[in-house]
Design an enzyme around this catalytic site. Structure first.
Site, PDB file in Angstrom:
ATOM      1  N   ASP A 218       0.835  -1.215   0.000  1.00 45.88           N
ATOM      2  CA  ASP A 218       0.000   0.000   0.000  1.00 45.88           C
ATOM      3  C   ASP A 218       0.866   1.261   0.000  1.00 45.88           C
ATOM      4  O   ASP A 218       0.538   2.246   0.634  1.00 45.88           O
ATOM      5  CB  ASP A 218      -0.927  -0.038   1.233  1.00 45.88           C
ATOM      6  CG  ASP A 218      -1.998   1.042   1.183  1.00 45.88           C
ATOM      7  OD1 ASP A 218      -2.337   1.502   0.073  1.00 45.88           O
ATOM      8  OD2 ASP A 218      -2.494   1.425   2.259  1.00 45.88           O
ATOM      9  N   LYS A 221       2.032   3.550  -5.928  1.00 42.49           N
ATOM     10  CA  LYS A 221       1.546   2.491  -6.817  1.00 42.49           C
ATOM     11  C   LYS A 221       2.588   2.046  -7.847  1.00 42.49           C
ATOM     12  O   LYS A 221       2.579   0.891  -8.263  1.00 42.49           O
ATOM     13  CB  LYS A 221       0.236   2.926  -7.489  1.00 42.49           C
ATOM     14  CG  LYS A 221      -0.798   3.499  -6.486  1.00 42.49           C
ATOM     15  CD  LYS A 221      -0.976   2.661  -5.208  1.00 42.49           C
ATOM     16  CE  LYS A 221      -1.482   3.472  -4.037  1.00 42.49           C
ATOM     17  NZ  LYS A 221      -1.352   2.779  -2.735  1.00 42.49           N
ATOM     18  N   ASP A 246      -3.521  -2.912  -2.078  1.00 35.96           N
ATOM     19  CA  ASP A 246      -4.613  -1.938  -1.987  1.00 35.96           C
ATOM     20  C   ASP A 246      -4.628  -1.027  -3.221  1.00 35.96           C
ATOM     21  O   ASP A 246      -3.619  -0.929  -3.936  1.00 35.96           O
ATOM     22  CB  ASP A 246      -4.439  -1.090  -0.714  1.00 35.96           C
ATOM     23  CG  ASP A 246      -5.661  -0.208  -0.458  1.00 35.96           C
ATOM     24  OD1 ASP A 246      -6.771  -0.568  -0.894  1.00 35.96           O
ATOM     25  OD2 ASP A 246      -5.505   0.860   0.184  1.00 35.96           O
ATOM     26  N   ASN A 247      -5.754  -0.382  -3.439  1.00 35.75           N
ATOM     27  CA  ASN A 247      -5.898   0.645  -4.486  1.00 35.75           C
ATOM     28  C   ASN A 247      -5.584   0.140  -5.884  1.00 35.75           C
ATOM     29  O   ASN A 247      -5.039   0.887  -6.699  1.00 35.75           O
ATOM     30  CB  ASN A 247      -4.978   1.849  -4.186  1.00 35.75           C
ATOM     31  CG  ASN A 247      -5.173   2.422  -2.795  1.00 35.75           C
ATOM     32  OD1 ASN A 247      -4.311   2.234  -1.928  1.00 35.75           O
ATOM     33  ND2 ASN A 247      -6.277   3.080  -2.559  1.00 35.75           N
ATOM     34  N   GLU A 276     -11.211   4.575   0.159  1.00 37.94           N
ATOM     35  CA  GLU A 276     -11.368   5.019   1.550  1.00 37.94           C
ATOM     36  C   GLU A 276     -12.208   6.291   1.681  1.00 37.94           C
ATOM     37  O   GLU A 276     -11.931   7.290   1.043  1.00 37.94           O
ATOM     38  CB  GLU A 276      -9.998   5.204   2.221  1.00 37.94           C
ATOM     39  CG  GLU A 276      -8.928   5.987   1.438  1.00 37.94           C
ATOM     40  CD  GLU A 276      -8.002   5.095   0.615  1.00 37.94           C
ATOM     41  OE1 GLU A 276      -8.453   4.047   0.137  1.00 37.94           O
ATOM     42  OE2 GLU A 276      -6.831   5.468   0.449  1.00 37.94           O
TER      43      GLU A 276
HETATM   44  N1  SAM Z   1      -1.105   1.534   4.659  1.00 34.63           N
HETATM   45  C1  SAM Z   1      -1.521   2.820   5.182  1.00 34.63           C
HETATM   46  C2  SAM Z   1      -2.906   2.677   5.770  1.00 34.63           C
HETATM   47  O1  SAM Z   1      -3.756   2.049   5.119  1.00 34.63           O
HETATM   48  O2  SAM Z   1      -3.156   3.177   6.859  1.00 34.63           O
HETATM   49  C3  SAM Z   1      -1.528   3.894   4.149  1.00 34.63           C
HETATM   50  C4  SAM Z   1      -0.233   4.036   3.395  1.00 34.63           C
HETATM   51  S1  SAM Z   1      -0.191   5.444   2.304  1.00 34.63           S
HETATM   52  C5  SAM Z   1      -1.390   5.050   1.086  1.00 34.63           C
HETATM   53  C6  SAM Z   1       1.329   5.216   1.429  1.00 34.63           C
HETATM   54  C7  SAM Z   1       2.568   5.477   2.256  1.00 34.63           C
HETATM   55  O3  SAM Z   1       3.664   4.842   1.630  1.00 34.63           O
HETATM   56  C8  SAM Z   1       2.958   6.937   2.397  1.00 34.63           C
HETATM   57  O4  SAM Z   1       3.051   7.250   3.765  1.00 34.63           O
HETATM   58  C9  SAM Z   1       4.324   7.054   1.718  1.00 34.63           C
HETATM   59  O5  SAM Z   1       5.202   7.943   2.351  1.00 34.63           O
HETATM   60  C10 SAM Z   1       4.812   5.627   1.807  1.00 34.63           C
HETATM   61  N2  SAM Z   1       5.726   5.217   0.732  1.00 34.63           N
HETATM   62  C11 SAM Z   1       5.560   5.422  -0.588  1.00 34.63           C
HETATM   63  N3  SAM Z   1       6.522   4.830  -1.288  1.00 34.63           N
HETATM   64  C12 SAM Z   1       7.332   4.213  -0.395  1.00 34.63           C
HETATM   65  C13 SAM Z   1       8.500   3.424  -0.519  1.00 34.63           C
HETATM   66  N4  SAM Z   1       9.020   3.136  -1.704  1.00 34.63           N
HETATM   67  N5  SAM Z   1       9.075   2.977   0.610  1.00 34.63           N
HETATM   68  C14 SAM Z   1       8.545   3.250   1.819  1.00 34.63           C
HETATM   69  N6  SAM Z   1       7.424   3.984   1.989  1.00 34.63           N
HETATM   70  C15 SAM Z   1       6.827   4.462   0.898  1.00 34.63           C
HETATM   71 MG    MG Z   2      -4.208   2.444   0.137  1.00 35.65          MG
END
Ligand code: SAM
Ligand code: MG
Length: 291
Positions: A218, A221, A246-247, A276
């Site tokens: 998640d 993407k 997800d998504n 969501e």
């Molecule tokens: N899983 C969480 C929830 O449902 O409560 C939501 C996660 S949010 C959609 C995506 C998160 O992934 C963000 O906080 C972003 O900073 C982190 N993120 C994106 N790419 C990443 C990567 N390559 N490595 C680590 N974190 C990453």
């Molecule tokens: Mg998500």
């Protein structure tokens, strides 16, 4: 107002949910994000599908890619049996700090951590009040959801804008080794701060992990597919390992879907639901690794 959204979410949780009440933490976040400020948590509707996959998989080792405020982390961790472990990876240090406190508030973390709080106070009340949104807030929430969706649909390489920590394992693990020892009875969650592409290849050595039984994907993407291939290459998947992404419809991860649906190495299934806190179709893709 000088605070960030993750901090506002955390402050609301600290006011409205009792310490140690994981379900209370989840409901408080859902309440805040459906009535005050939209946020990219997996949310209540898809959260129920996530719960059922966790319960049917009964994993010993779980990996989560993308922690944000720790909503899905708490959701997953509360369902894990004793001895099971959840490793969650977040590259944004501010989100990670908020998630750390969220996990602590839910009682899914050792209590000995001394790290400083992004929130100054945590006044406890027993009320579980919801704040009605103003029309301005509603409009703002929709605009933001749209922006989030558009950014992801355009597949902007958002990682480029994020800070990459030098040494992800020394930067800010959720617990120091001493804290980990002290809290070993209750500590289920390990939060690693850094980019998934850097951390995944280090997991076996650093955390003494063999394979993951469940991976909740998640984060951004564009990283779903490369990180899945990285998990395969690093030998972190085994026959029966479950990937739950997800998504997959909104914002969508078309290259990932194409891969898991057509590769003979996976048996894949779509679970239709809603994005969501909005009435827009989205869903989760569950893919069982066949080895
Ligand atoms: N899983 C969480 C929830 O449902 O409560 C939501 C996660 S949010 C959609 C995506 C998160 O992934 C963000 O906080 C972003 O900073 C982190 N993120 C994106 N790419 C990443 C990567 N390559 N490595 C680590 N974190 C990453
Ligand atoms: Mg998500």
């Amino acid at each position: 107002s000088g605070t960030t959204r993750p901090v506002r979410i955390l402050q609301y949780v600290q006011r409205c949910a009792n310490h140690g009440d994981a379900l209370g933490v989840i409901s408080a976040i859902d309440s805040f994000c459906s009535t005050v400020e939209w946020a990219m948590n997996v949310g209540d509707k898809k959260g129920e599908i996530l719960d059922s996959v966790v319960l049917e998989t009964r994993p010993r080792w779980v990996l989560e890619l993308g922690t944000y405020c720790g909503y899905s982390t708490v959701r997953i961790a509360r369902l894990l049996p004793p001895g099971a472990r959840l490793v969650t990876i977040e590259m944004n240090p501010h989100y990670a700090q908020v998630a750390k406190e969220m996990i602590q508030h839910a009682g899914l973390e050792a209590q000995s951590s001394s790290a400083s709080s992004p929130c100054s106070q945590a006044e406890q009340t027993s009320s579980n009040a919801t704040i009605p949104p103003s029309s301005h807030q509603l409009r703002w929430r929709l605009q933001e959801a749209l922006l989030y969706t558009t950014l992801h649909c355009l597949q902007l390489p958002l990682q480029l804008f994020s800070r990459t920590p030098q040494n992800p394992f020394t930067s800010s693990p959720l617990l120091t080794p001493t804290e980990r020892q002290q809290g070993s009875q209750t500590c289920k969650v390990e939060l690693l701060v850094g980019s998934s592409s850097v951390l995944i290849p280090q997991l076996k050595k650093k955390l003494d992990i063999e394979k993951f039984d469940l991976v909740f994907i998640d984060h951004w993407k564009v990283s779903y597919l490369p990180d899945t291939k990285l998990l395969e290459e690093c030998g972190l998947l085994t026959t029966g390992s479950v990937l739950l992404a997800d998504n997959v419809v909104c914002p969508g991860a078309p290259d990932y879907l194409q891969y898991v649906r057509n590769s003979p190495q996976y048996q894949s299934q779509y679970f239709q639901s809603y994005l969501e806190y909005l009435q827009v179709e989205d869903g989760l893709e569950k893919s069982v690794f066949l080895g």
